[in-house]
Design a protein around this motif. Structure first.
Motif, mmCIF file in Angstrom:
data_model
loop_
_atom_site.group_PDB
_atom_site.id
_atom_site.type_symbol
_atom_site.label_atom_id
_atom_site.label_comp_id
_atom_site.label_asym_id
_atom_site.label_seq_id
_atom_site.Cartn_x
_atom_site.Cartn_y
_atom_site.Cartn_z
ATOM 1 N N LYS A 9 14.424 55.101 23.366
ATOM 2 C CA LYS A 9 13.397 55.632 22.467
ATOM 3 C C LYS A 9 14.035 56.346 21.282
ATOM 4 C CE LYS A 9 9.674 56.162 25.870
ATOM 5 N NZ LYS A 9 8.822 57.120 26.624
ATOM 6 N N GLU A 10 15.130 57.072 21.546
ATOM 7 C CA GLU A 10 15.840 57.752 20.458
ATOM 8 C C GLU A 10 16.378 56.737 19.452
ATOM 9 O OE1 GLU A 10 16.311 60.957 19.746
ATOM 10 O OE2 GLU A 10 15.223 61.724 21.477
ATOM 11 N N ILE A 11 16.951 55.647 19.955
ATOM 12 C CA ILE A 11 17.495 54.617 19.074
ATOM 13 C C ILE A 11 16.392 53.983 18.238
ATOM 14 C CG2 ILE A 11 18.663 52.388 18.984
ATOM 15 C CD1 ILE A 11 20.484 54.752 19.710
ATOM 16 N N GLY A 141 19.434 64.019 13.475
ATOM 17 C CA GLY A 141 18.686 62.782 13.355
ATOM 18 C C GLY A 141 19.367 61.550 13.916
ATOM 19 N N ILE A 142 20.707 61.589 14.074
ATOM 20 C CA ILE A 142 21.401 60.411 14.595
ATOM 21 C C ILE A 142 22.309 60.759 15.778
ATOM 22 C CG2 ILE A 142 21.279 59.124 12.432
ATOM 23 C CD1 ILE A 142 24.286 59.818 12.037
ATOM 24 N N ARG A 143 21.950 61.797 16.510
ATOM 25 C CA ARG A 143 22.775 62.214 17.649
ATOM 26 C C ARG A 143 22.987 61.083 18.642
ATOM 27 N NH1 ARG A 143 21.176 67.691 20.437
ATOM 28 N NH2 ARG A 143 22.166 68.405 18.508
ATOM 29 N N ALA A 144 21.951 60.312 18.913
ATOM 30 C CA ALA A 144 22.071 59.230 19.898
ATOM 31 C C ALA A 144 23.148 58.232 19.489
ATOM 32 C CB ALA A 144 20.731 58.529 20.086
ATOM 33 N N GLU A 146 25.796 58.853 17.585
ATOM 34 C CA GLU A 146 27.118 59.469 17.650
ATOM 35 C C GLU A 146 27.591 59.619 19.097
ATOM 36 O OE1 GLU A 146 27.073 61.703 13.349
ATOM 37 O OE2 GLU A 146 26.838 62.952 15.132
ATOM 38 N N LYS A 147 26.684 59.956 19.987
ATOM 39 C CA LYS A 147 27.060 60.058 21.393
ATOM 40 C C LYS A 147 27.306 58.671 22.005
ATOM 41 C CE LYS A 147 25.389 64.624 22.685
ATOM 42 N NZ LYS A 147 26.523 65.043 23.499
ATOM 43 N N TRP A 148 26.577 57.686 21.547
ATOM 44 C CA TRP A 148 26.825 56.305 21.961
ATOM 45 C C TRP A 148 28.244 55.905 21.559
ATOM 46 C CZ3 TRP A 148 23.038 51.813 20.195
ATOM 47 C CH2 TRP A 148 23.368 50.637 20.887
ATOM 48 N N ALA A 149 28.642 56.261 20.355
ATOM 49 C CA ALA A 149 29.981 55.928 19.863
ATOM 50 C C ALA A 149 31.072 56.596 20.689
ATOM 51 C CB ALA A 149 30.101 56.333 18.391
ATOM 52 N N VAL A 150 30.835 57.821 21.131
ATOM 53 C CA VAL A 150 31.807 58.507 21.989
ATOM 54 C C VAL A 150 32.026 57.710 23.276
ATOM 55 C CG1 VAL A 150 32.190 60.561 23.431
ATOM 56 C CG2 VAL A 150 31.413 60.814 21.061
ATOM 57 N N LYS A 151 30.940 57.230 23.862
ATOM 58 C CA LYS A 151 31.047 56.415 25.081
ATOM 59 C C LYS A 151 31.822 55.124 24.803
ATOM 60 C CE LYS A 151 28.954 56.811 28.597
ATOM 61 N NZ LYS A 151 29.349 57.319 29.935
ATOM 62 N N HIS A 158 28.570 65.082 26.883
ATOM 63 C CA HIS A 158 28.128 66.385 27.383
ATOM 64 C C HIS A 158 26.602 66.291 27.469
ATOM 65 C CE1 HIS A 158 28.459 70.621 28.153
ATOM 66 N NE2 HIS A 158 29.716 70.689 27.735
ATOM 67 N N ARG A 159 25.908 67.406 27.570
ATOM 68 C CA ARG A 159 24.452 67.339 27.531
ATOM 69 C C ARG A 159 24.007 66.708 26.218
ATOM 70 N NH1 ARG A 159 22.463 73.534 26.161
ATOM 71 N NH2 ARG A 159 24.053 73.976 24.595
ATOM 72 N N PHE A 160 22.860 66.035 26.262
ATOM 73 C CA PHE A 160 22.359 65.395 25.052
ATOM 74 C C PHE A 160 21.734 66.425 24.123
ATOM 75 C CE2 PHE A 160 19.243 63.189 22.425
ATOM 76 C CZ PHE A 160 20.011 62.139 21.938
ATOM 77 N N ALA A 161 21.008 67.367 24.699
ATOM 78 C CA ALA A 161 20.279 68.337 23.881
ATOM 79 C C ALA A 161 20.049 69.605 24.696
ATOM 80 C CB ALA A 161 18.959 67.732 23.406
#
Length: 285
Positions: A9-11, A141-144, A146-151, A158-161
């Motif tokens: 949903k975030e994406i 606004g684009i955290r999802a 950036e965290k996807w890229a880390v994976k 870490h925690r998402f939010a």
């Protein structure tokens, strides 16, 4: 952590908002000079060296803008790329390709930079039991993404939010009246609300670690801004009673030394807030 459904949903929200921001009432540059029925083909060209990330996101963008666009994928997320590599070809409506171009490039350039930086930390930590974590120091606004890229780069999230894990940092502790009060209030709150969230508590010195260890139910202790010797002492004191995380100005040059202290995790905001975009281009063929 958030569920896969929440993540999707975030994406979707990111794509919709980015298109709203970029396209508005129309891509008038393309509408003005390219016939509606014109078809074309473009390639994603790598002009840098690193880890590619965002291929799956790009496919989602193309599908959202025009389900008739066809993607011929040559490389996948997480692969190492060099100058001159072609990641994919996209074919279909020329107007649709151009409408998607900037969103795809902006996202993939940043995601690839983050994946590349993360992979460098992962390499530094090889041979240890320490894992690299991201933080909430992300672009609003684009955290999802950036965290996807880390994976993709081999790191862990870490925690998402603020809503999917409890993290009691210095300000929480000071406002609550101390570590023990903060922990007890948190445990009571979670019980009252029927929430099952892990608790991380930040420690600024050895005294605070000793106080944290007096309370049950702490999942991880954040050993914040300790030097190497202090970190070794902290890990020995904690002695497996809970997980450990080092943070605070840790760089590629110092990461392995902190890992050698025995911490379970190193968290670094630099994975997402201090990267230089990988150079990519979408070129007509």
């Amino acid at each position: 952590m958030i569920s896969p459904e929440q993540f999707e949903k975030e994406i979707e929200l990111i794509i919709k908002n980015a298109i709203r921001e970029d396209v508005g009432d129309g891509d008038h540059s393309s509408l003005a000079c390219i016939p509606e029925d014109a078809r074309g083909k473009a390639k994603l060209l790598v002009k840098d060296n690193g880890i590619i990330a965002g291929v799956e996101f790009a496919k989602k963008v193309f599908a959202h803008i025009d389900p008739e666009l066809k993607v011929e994928q040559k490389l996948k997320d997480g692969e190492r790329v060099r100058y001159g590599d072609i990641v994919f070809y996209v074919e279909g409506s020329s107007q649709s390709i151009l409408k998607a171009e900037r969103l795809v490039l902006n996202a993939m350039q940043r995601m690839s930079a983050i994946a590349t930086k993360t992979s460098e930390f992962v390499e530094k930590l090889q041979g240890t039991n320490t894992r690299i974590l991201d933080t909430r120091k992300t672009t609003p606004g684009i955290r999802a993404l950036e965290k996807w890229a880390v994976k993709i780069g081999g790191g862990e999230n870490h925690r998402f939010a603020l809503y999917d894990m409890i993290m009691l940092k210095d300000n929480h502790i000071d406002f609550a009246g101390g570590i023990t009060k903060a922990i007890e209030k948190t445990k009571s709150y979670l019980k009252e609300k029927g929430l099952d969230l892990k608790i991380i508590v930040e420690a600024r010195d050895m005294r605070e670690i000793r106080e944290i260890l007096k309370s049950d139910g702490v999942y991880r202790i954040l050993i914040d801004n300790f030097n190497f010797e202090e970190t070794r002492q902290a890990v020995a004191l904690i002695d497996g009673k809970c997980l450990t995380e080092s943070s605070g100005g840790i760089t590629l040059e110092t990461a392995s030394s902190y890992a050698e202290c025995g911490v379970d995790f190193i968290s670094s905001g630099a994975l997402t807030h201090s990267v230089h975009n990988l150079d990519l281009s979408l070129k007509a063929v």
